[in-house]
Design a protein around this motif. Structure first.
Motif, PDB file in Angstrom:
ATOM      1  N   ILE A  47       0.925  -1.162  -0.073  1.00  0.00           N
ATOM      2  CA  ILE A  47      -0.048   0.071   0.004  1.00  0.00           C
ATOM      3  C   ILE A  47       1.053   1.367  -0.050  1.00  0.00           C
ATOM      4  N   ILE A  48       1.891   1.205   0.848  1.00  0.00           N
ATOM      5  CA  ILE A  48       2.875   2.434   0.735  1.00  0.00           C
ATOM      6  C   ILE A  48       3.519   2.598  -0.398  1.00  0.00           C
ATOM      7  N   CYS A  66       1.963   6.739  -6.788  1.00  0.00           N
ATOM      8  CA  CYS A  66       0.645   7.640  -7.064  1.00  0.00           C
ATOM      9  C   CYS A  66       0.631   9.084  -6.962  1.00  0.00           C
ATOM     10  N   ARG A  67       1.446   9.367  -5.817  1.00  0.00           N
ATOM     11  CA  ARG A  67       1.876  10.775  -5.556  1.00  0.00           C
ATOM     12  C   ARG A  67       3.013  11.210  -6.484  1.00  0.00           C
ATOM     13  N   ARG A  68       3.918  10.614  -6.762  1.00  0.00           N
ATOM     14  CA  ARG A  68       4.978  10.878  -7.680  1.00  0.00           C
ATOM     15  C   ARG A  68       4.296  11.316  -9.259  1.00  0.00           C
ATOM     16  N   LYS A  69       3.565  10.287  -9.409  1.00  0.00           N
ATOM     17  CA  LYS A  69       2.961  10.279 -10.917  1.00  0.00           C
ATOM     18  C   LYS A  69       2.066  11.617 -10.925  1.00  0.00           C
ATOM     19  N   GLN A 116       2.442  15.097 -13.316  1.00  0.00           N
ATOM     20  CA  GLN A 116       1.668  15.708 -14.097  1.00  0.00           C
ATOM     21  C   GLN A 116       1.283  17.081 -13.949  1.00  0.00           C
ATOM     22  N   ASN A 117       1.185  17.417 -12.408  1.00  0.00           N
ATOM     23  CA  ASN A 117       1.339  18.946 -12.258  1.00  0.00           C
ATOM     24  C   ASN A 117       2.416  19.764 -12.631  1.00  0.00           C
ATOM     25  N   THR A 118       3.441  19.328 -12.461  1.00  0.00           N
ATOM     26  CA  THR A 118       4.614  19.945 -12.971  1.00  0.00           C
ATOM     27  C   THR A 118       4.528  20.238 -14.444  1.00  0.00           C
ATOM     28  N   GLY A 119       4.133  19.354 -15.173  1.00  0.00           N
ATOM     29  CA  GLY A 119       4.173  19.436 -16.669  1.00  0.00           C
ATOM     30  C   GLY A 119       3.053  20.496 -17.238  1.00  0.00           C
TER      31      GLY A 119
END
Length: 293
Positions: free
Chosen positions: A267-268, A274-277, A281-284
């Motif tokens: 789970i961790i 998921c957070r890294r992905k 996406q936000n940085t892009g």
């Protein structure tokens, strides 16, 4: 003067007469042949051949170094066996027997010494064959050990109170038992020696069916007479054990903890990925030019 010729003639006639008498005796009363001891669980019988026709047999026996005796049931008998079980009071001693070929009952004879055959030495304690024992299988409640309860074989001997003696009564601490066992679905065998009639086996897999053979073991005897007859084979039941019976609570708790930790780790890892992905996406999106300005 002495006539040596007549003396020699008389001696020759005497020798021929003695030889003729012995030959007649031998022809009239043949010697016993194939003399053998047969003893099973201390029931001891002397056997021989041939079957008599116009003569009989008498059995004399003695403990080595002692006076000879006659069995009252084997005097001028037409049988070719004699049960000497009750005659051997000192069953640790060695005995031998003479089988005399004699006239039939009621028939007299001028013969002083009848033809006889002497048996080999025999000792009930060291030579009797021990039969196959019976036993019961007892599996402990936690299925971690098996107990074999062996019934000591009853013999043909009795004590002063007319009570039948078992082989444990006779051999005492010298009696041991040999156990041969294996998994019911395997060919590999193991052996165990026990000084007790209650045999405990603890190196068995829980819930697995095992098959057992038991036999008396007398290590003080010569090697060819140490083991009694092998018992009939008996097998313990095979049981489908629950997880809680198969493993201890500590093992089960440890397994559960490992599973929980493994799930938590998964789970961790998923959350971190998921957070890294999402960050990527936000940085892009922030690096793209604004349309319409």
């Amino acid at each position: 003067m002495v006539n040596y010729g007549q003396m020699r003639l008389h001696m020759l006639l005497f020798v021929l007469l003695v030889f003729f008498m012995k030959a007649c005796v031998s022809d009239t009363f043949p010697k016993a042949q194939n003399v053998a001891w047969s003893s099973f669980n201390f029931k001891t019988i002397l056997t021989w051949s041939p079957k008599p026709r116009n003569y009989s047999y008498t059995v004399e026996f003695s403990e080595i170094g002692q006076n000879r005796e006659r069995s009252p049931h084997c005097i001028r008998t037409m049988e070719t066996e004699c049960d000497l079980t009750a005659e051997f009071k000192n069953f640790k001693a060695s005995f031998n027997a003479d089988i005399l070929s004699e006239p039939m009952r009621g028939v007299s004879s001028d013969i002083i010494e009848f033809p006889h055959t002497t048996s080999e030495r025999f000792s009930p304690y060291y030579d009797t064959v021990i039969g196959r024992p019976e036993f019961k299988i007892d599996v402990s409640s936690d299925k971690r050990k098996v107990m074999l309860h062996v019934t000591d074989i009853q013999t043909s001997l009795f004590n002063e109170n007319k009570e039948r003696l078992s082989i444990r009564d006779i051999f005492k601490d010298e009696l041991q038992y040999k156990v041969i066992y294996k998994k019911a679905k395997s060919t590999g065998k193991k052996e165990e020696i026990s000084k007790s009639s209650i045999i405990e086996l603890t190196d068995l897999d829980r819930g697995v069916s095992y098959c057992f053979n038991v036999q008396a073991y007398l290590p003080f005897r010569t090697q060819d007479k140490q083991l009694g007859e092998l018992s009939h084979i008996q097998c313990s039941p095979e049981e489908n054990m629950s997880v809680f019976e198969e493993y201890s609570m500590g093992v089960i708790a440890g397994a559960i903890l490992i599973i929980i930790l493994a799930i938590s780790a998964i789970i961790i890892v998923v959350v971190i990925c998921c957070r890294r992905k999402k960050r990527a996406q936000n940085t892009g999106k922030e690096g793209l030019p604004l349309n319409g300005l």
